[in-house]
Design a protein around this motif. Structure first.
Motif, mmCIF file in Angstrom:
data_model
loop_
_atom_site.group_PDB
_atom_site.id
_atom_site.type_symbol
_atom_site.label_atom_id
_atom_site.label_comp_id
_atom_site.label_asym_id
_atom_site.label_seq_id
_atom_site.Cartn_x
_atom_site.Cartn_y
_atom_site.Cartn_z
ATOM 1 N N ALA A 80 47.293 47.766 35.182
ATOM 2 C CA ALA A 80 46.274 47.291 34.234
ATOM 3 C C ALA A 80 46.767 47.463 32.799
ATOM 4 O O ALA A 80 47.533 48.376 32.480
ATOM 5 N N ARG A 81 46.333 46.583 31.912
ATOM 6 C CA ARG A 81 46.717 46.671 30.502
ATOM 7 C C ARG A 81 46.131 47.939 29.872
ATOM 8 O O ARG A 81 45.023 48.361 30.233
ATOM 9 N N PRO A 82 46.830 48.540 28.937
ATOM 10 C CA PRO A 82 46.360 49.811 28.366
ATOM 11 C C PRO A 82 45.028 49.698 27.633
ATOM 12 O O PRO A 82 44.320 50.704 27.517
ATOM 13 N N GLU A 83 44.664 48.509 27.155
ATOM 14 C CA GLU A 83 43.360 48.385 26.518
ATOM 15 C C GLU A 83 42.224 48.395 27.544
ATOM 16 O O GLU A 83 41.054 48.602 27.189
ATOM 17 N N MET A 84 42.580 48.212 28.821
ATOM 18 C CA MET A 84 41.589 48.291 29.885
ATOM 19 C C MET A 84 41.532 49.696 30.487
ATOM 20 O O MET A 84 40.450 50.283 30.633
ATOM 21 N N VAL A 85 42.704 50.221 30.820
ATOM 22 C CA VAL A 85 42.813 51.538 31.453
ATOM 23 C C VAL A 85 44.021 52.254 30.866
ATOM 24 O O VAL A 85 45.092 51.670 30.756
ATOM 25 N N ASP A 86 43.849 53.502 30.475
ATOM 26 C CA ASP A 86 44.968 54.259 29.924
ATOM 27 C C ASP A 86 44.856 55.719 30.355
ATOM 28 O O ASP A 86 44.067 56.047 31.251
ATOM 29 N N ASN A 87 45.605 56.572 29.717
ATOM 30 C CA ASN A 87 45.638 57.964 30.123
ATOM 31 C C ASN A 87 44.280 58.639 29.930
ATOM 32 O O ASN A 87 43.455 58.214 29.117
ATOM 33 N N VAL A 330 38.966 54.605 32.148
ATOM 34 C CA VAL A 330 38.566 53.260 31.733
ATOM 35 C C VAL A 330 38.300 53.256 30.231
ATOM 36 O O VAL A 330 37.495 54.037 29.725
ATOM 37 N N LYS A 331 38.995 52.388 29.506
ATOM 38 C CA LYS A 331 38.855 52.295 28.053
ATOM 39 C C LYS A 331 38.002 51.092 27.641
ATOM 40 O O LYS A 331 37.395 51.100 26.563
ATOM 41 N N ALA A 332 37.976 50.055 28.467
ATOM 42 C CA ALA A 332 37.171 48.860 28.171
ATOM 43 C C ALA A 332 35.703 49.135 28.486
ATOM 44 O O ALA A 332 35.344 50.174 29.054
ATOM 45 N N ASP A 333 34.839 48.207 28.105
ATOM 46 C CA ASP A 333 33.406 48.378 28.373
ATOM 47 C C ASP A 333 33.111 48.443 29.866
ATOM 48 O O ASP A 333 32.124 49.052 30.285
ATOM 49 N N GLY A 334 33.961 47.843 30.657
ATOM 50 C CA GLY A 334 33.823 47.890 32.108
ATOM 51 C C GLY A 334 35.119 47.421 32.733
ATOM 52 O O GLY A 334 35.904 46.702 32.103
ATOM 53 N N LEU A 337 37.761 47.272 39.488
ATOM 54 C CA LEU A 337 38.927 47.785 40.200
ATOM 55 C C LEU A 337 38.726 47.557 41.688
ATOM 56 O O LEU A 337 38.026 48.312 42.363
ATOM 57 N N GLY A 338 39.321 46.479 42.185
ATOM 58 C CA GLY A 338 39.144 46.148 43.592
ATOM 59 C C GLY A 338 37.685 45.970 43.924
ATOM 60 O O GLY A 338 36.994 45.101 43.374
ATOM 61 N N ARG A 339 37.158 46.823 44.766
ATOM 62 C CA ARG A 339 35.764 46.725 45.214
ATOM 63 C C ARG A 339 34.781 47.336 44.239
ATOM 64 O O ARG A 339 33.580 47.185 44.407
ATOM 65 N N TRP A 340 35.268 48.017 43.194
ATOM 66 C CA TRP A 340 34.399 48.887 42.417
ATOM 67 C C TRP A 340 34.259 48.438 40.971
ATOM 68 O O TRP A 340 35.234 48.043 40.326
ATOM 69 N N SER A 341 33.044 48.539 40.455
ATOM 70 C CA SER A 341 32.761 48.221 39.053
ATOM 71 C C SER A 341 32.641 49.532 38.285
ATOM 72 O O SER A 341 31.656 50.259 38.441
ATOM 73 N N LEU A 342 33.630 49.826 37.455
ATOM 74 C CA LEU A 342 33.707 51.120 36.798
ATOM 75 C C LEU A 342 33.277 51.021 35.343
ATOM 76 O O LEU A 342 33.729 50.130 34.612
ATOM 77 N N PRO A 343 32.420 51.920 34.869
ATOM 78 C CA PRO A 343 31.957 51.883 33.479
ATOM 79 C C PRO A 343 32.988 52.498 32.528
ATOM 80 O O PRO A 343 33.899 53.215 32.939
#
Length: 468
Positions: A80-87, A330-334, A337-343
């Protein structure tokens, strides 16, 4: 023998699609935290068996977090792009410094990582092999014969000395100072990584105060190392990572600052010292309980081969991963991820142990069988001891080379005695999970060993030609 790791499409999810969050236990946070501290691996397996390959936990430090082990979803997470998911927000960067790769995000992380990749690949790795062999010979020269002893203290000294020479370019008094200081600093720092930072420095009366004092001492030593290197007329002939950092330039032509160099050197030590040493101790523990593999490995070392040794290292890392979890946030508003909607803000923890223990990916996963990696290299989204994606361990190739050379040198010089003792239990050391008895070993020196060739420790970081 078990079949090799399957390279086909990832196994199908175990639960229905389009759920907001995976199911998970409903017991209070402190109870889940207690389970994580006292029986992490057993607890993880029980939750995997009950809820599937993704479940939600509520634990101290992370709060609500998703634990996952489905390879397809893990691959999506790692790529995933770092603006979506990061450390994770809470990471070792708080103790390693703001210039550490752990602390950096987005473009700053990419920029720094790009600068640090060259020292850990190609010709440079071959040059470091000599240092690893020298330090292994120096350490094993004092090994007792016919008496059981734990290997972990030895492998800890080997990996520390290798990093001080190959990465820091240290020698003499500065080598001795760092060797005395850094294990204490790293141990305390790993314990403080998730503890709130106090607003007032209480000095040596508080753990943070003691750590900051050690950090100031460390910075002063690195400053002297940098000064020495900058006055070295043969700097461009040196292979140590510090020398390469001083000569490297960002795309805009600027150099790394002293603070950045100090943070990154400490990061490389924290990431590669105890983890590599612990894996080597597990390798000893596993090989002594599998005499057929041990015998084949000794024969291979005598004939100059390496394929089985490389497969053994991969299988030890699969069956005895020293790091339990790899985290993202998760760094984005949402984030879907596969089956799951992560906040936004949700922590996602990849369970390395559960991925490596999955029957669908690694048939008969409880069997120690290096043959599964002889026919095919590990899939890096199924076999993840070094993490994955843009944050995969920068020194993975270095660590693999180091383990390979240490094992090769030990096998050429010693006969390792098998044992029928029970498997050593897992023991958490904070940073890594080690064999409870330290990887106990009994050896007999071989008549045609290499021990007599132990050289004096000199400026081992200058290029003298690669030796394999």
């Amino acid at each position: 023998m078990a079949a090799g790791p399957r390279q086909a499409a990832a196994p199908p999810p175990r639960t229905a699609p389009s759920a907001a969050l995976p199911p998970g236990p409903s017991v209070p946070r402190f109870v889940q935290g207690a389970v994580a501290l006292t029986s992490a691996q057993r607890g993880m397996r029980r939750m995997r068996d009950r809820y599937g390959d993704a479940f939600t936990v509520n634990v101290p430090i992370f709060g609500h977090a998703v634990v996952m082990s489905n390879p397809a979803e893990v691959k999506q997470l790692f790529t995933a792009r770092p603006e979506m998911v990061d450390n994770l927000d809470r990471n070792l960067g708080r103790v390693l410094g703001p210039g550490s790769l752990f602390a950096l995000a987005g473009e700053a992380h990419h920029r720094q990582r790009k600068l640090l990749i060259p020292p850990f690949h190609g010709r440079r790795l071959a040059a470091y092999e000599r240092i690893v062999q020298e330090e292994t010979l120096r350490e094993t020269a004092a090994w007792p014969q016919g008496q059981p002893f734990p290997t972990l203290p030895s492998t800890m000294r080997i990996t520390l000395n290798v990093i001080l020479r190959a990465v820091f370019g240290a020698q003499g008094a500065q080598f001795d100072e760092l060797r005395a200081l850094l294990p204490r600093a790293i141990k305390l720092g790993s314990q403080l990584a998730v503890v709130p930072v106090p607003k007032i420095d209480l000095g040596r009366w508080s753990p943070w105060g003691r750590f900051w004092a050690m950090r100031r001492e460390y910075d002063a030593i690195v400053d002297r190392l940098i000064d020495t290197a900058l006055h070295d007329s043969a700097l461009d002939e040196r292979d140590d990572v510090l020398a390469l950092m001083l000569q490297s330039r960002y795309d805009d032509g600027s150099a790394m600052s002293r603070d950045e160099i100090a943070d990154q050197l400490l990061t490389l030590l924290a990431a590669g010292h105890e983890t590599t040493a612990t894996t080597l101790a597990w390798a000893v523990e596993r090989l002594r309980r599998h005499p057929a593999v041990l015998s084949e490995l000794a024969d291979e070392a005598d004939t100059g081969g390496s394929a089985l040794r490389e497969a053994v290292i991969a299988e030890v890392q699969r069956s005895r991963p020293v790091i339990d979890l790899v985290g993202r946030q998760v760094k984005a508003d949402g984030f879907q991820l596969g089956r799951w909607s992560l906040p936004k803000g949700m922590a996602v923890l990849v369970s390395i142990a559960l991925m490596h223990d999955d029957e669908r990916t690694f048939p008969n996963p409880r069997l120690f069988d290096p043959a599964r990696f002889l026919a095919a290299k590990p899939d890096l989204y199924q076999w993840v001891p070094f993490g994955g994606g843009s944050r995969r361990c920068l020194g993975a190739s270095f660590a693999t080379m180091e383990m390979n050379v240490v094992l090769r040198t030990v096998l050429r010089d010693f006969r390792l005695e098998p044992t029928d003792e029970p498997d050593e239990r897992w023991h958490s050391r904070g940073v890594a999970s080690a064999p409870a008895d330290g990887g106990r070993l009994v050896v007999r020196r071989r008549t045609a060993g290499l021990s007599a060739q132990v050289p004096a420790r000199t400026v081992g970081t200058q290029s003298t030609g690669a030796q394999s």
